[in-house]
Write an enzyme that holds these catalytic residues in place. Sequence first.
Site, short mmCIF file in Angstrom:
data_model
loop_
_atom_site.label_atom_id
_atom_site.label_comp_id
_atom_site.label_asym_id
_atom_site.label_seq_id
_atom_site.Cartn_x
_atom_site.Cartn_y
_atom_site.Cartn_z
N LYS A 45 0.80 -1.22 0.00
CA LYS A 45 0.00 0.00 0.00
C LYS A 45 0.83 1.27 0.00
CE LYS A 45 -3.63 -0.08 -0.38
NZ LYS A 45 -4.87 -0.39 -1.14
N1 PMP Z 1 -3.07 -7.26 1.52
C1 PMP Z 1 -3.02 -6.42 2.56
C2 PMP Z 1 -2.34 -6.86 3.81
C3 PMP Z 1 -3.61 -5.14 2.47
O1 PMP Z 1 -3.58 -4.31 3.52
C4 PMP Z 1 -4.28 -4.78 1.27
C5 PMP Z 1 -4.95 -3.44 1.14
N2 PMP Z 1 -5.97 -3.19 2.03
C6 PMP Z 1 -4.31 -5.70 0.22
C7 PMP Z 1 -3.69 -6.93 0.38
C8 PMP Z 1 -5.09 -5.42 -1.04
O2 PMP Z 1 -4.54 -4.45 -1.88
P1 PMP Z 1 -5.47 -3.57 -2.81
O3 PMP Z 1 -6.14 -2.54 -1.96
O4 PMP Z 1 -4.54 -2.98 -3.81
O5 PMP Z 1 -6.50 -4.47 -3.44
#
Ligand code: PMP
Length: 336
Positions: A45
């Site tokens: 992120k």
């Molecule tokens: N894995 C973790 C640990 C996250 O914090 C997030 C984001 N909330 C994601 C995956 C997913 O990423 P995205 O928001 O780009 O879909």
Amino acid sequence: MDGVVDGFWGAVGNTPLIRLRRASEATGCEILGKAEFMNPGGSVKDRAALGILKAAMAEGRLVPGQAGTIVEGTAGNTGIGIALAANALGWRSVIVVPETQSREKLDYLRMIGADLRLVPPKPASDPGHYVNVSRRLAEELGAVWANQFDNPANALAHEATTGPEIWDQTDGRVDAFTCACGTGGTLAGVARALKARKPGVRIVLADPGGSGLLDWVKTGTPKAEGSSITEGIGQAARAPGNLAQARDLIDDAVRIEDPAMLEQVFDLQMQEGISVGGSAGLNVAAAIRVARDLGPGHTVVTILCDGAARYQSKLFNPAFLRGRGLPTPPWMDAAG
Ligand code: PMP
């Protein structure tokens, strides 16, 4: 000096693409994990945080060195990226997080000086849902609302960095990409970058229990069943804007339940020395599934989103896991 980057902002991205030995051997494919846990804020992120803040700077809403406040609702990792990026340029951050998220992430946010606001978990339609609270707070404070779920700057950051990095690191030999979605920024951005270079590349959404996104991919309508102890991934009721605009690029979806996710988290750590959180474990389980469908000789890429230390009190807590009927880390569990 070629190898030097500029501060937190310069240190985000360009992460290694790690060959995962066990997964590769088990499938006869190359299974590769993008080591996003190596970003300076510790997660994938950081890229979205930078993309969103850069867009606000381009619009003149944030100026380096001048007072500014960013508000965001997050499962934690986006908040960590925003808070650190804001510290680096002299801005404040107000971060709204559901109180169910891991203690480690909440402690980390406090430690790095974010103004942390905890809220009880609520459905997305409820005014008390963390995203709705963050939107209202931003309005009240006259601050920038990062709005990671619907702000296109999120997926654009992955289209501009994560996707091209994967393409270059595999010399274009990537056959499939899979990952779970929170905002969908990672999946959508990487999908756009890869499909633009190789239309036949297979894009597969990985979904935890309790999320409706698998059904959204397959039928157009989200339908959520079950539950998961993973954090930051899955959406029960709607596909966020960042994901929805990429639906045509998604070829399939797979469901990975918590026992399969935990197996990968435990084995990656103890057999390969790669210590990752739940969403990364789920992603690797999904990559193995995709590789088996494709057959030997293919290259499948996924995301190692963050590190295991962020979830020590859950993923590595035998009492917590046993209480949910889940497998425990054998080397930590005296009771077997
Ligand atoms: N894995 C973790 C640990 C996250 O914090 C997030 C984001 N909330 C994601 C995956 C997913 O990423 P995205 O928001 O780009 O879909």
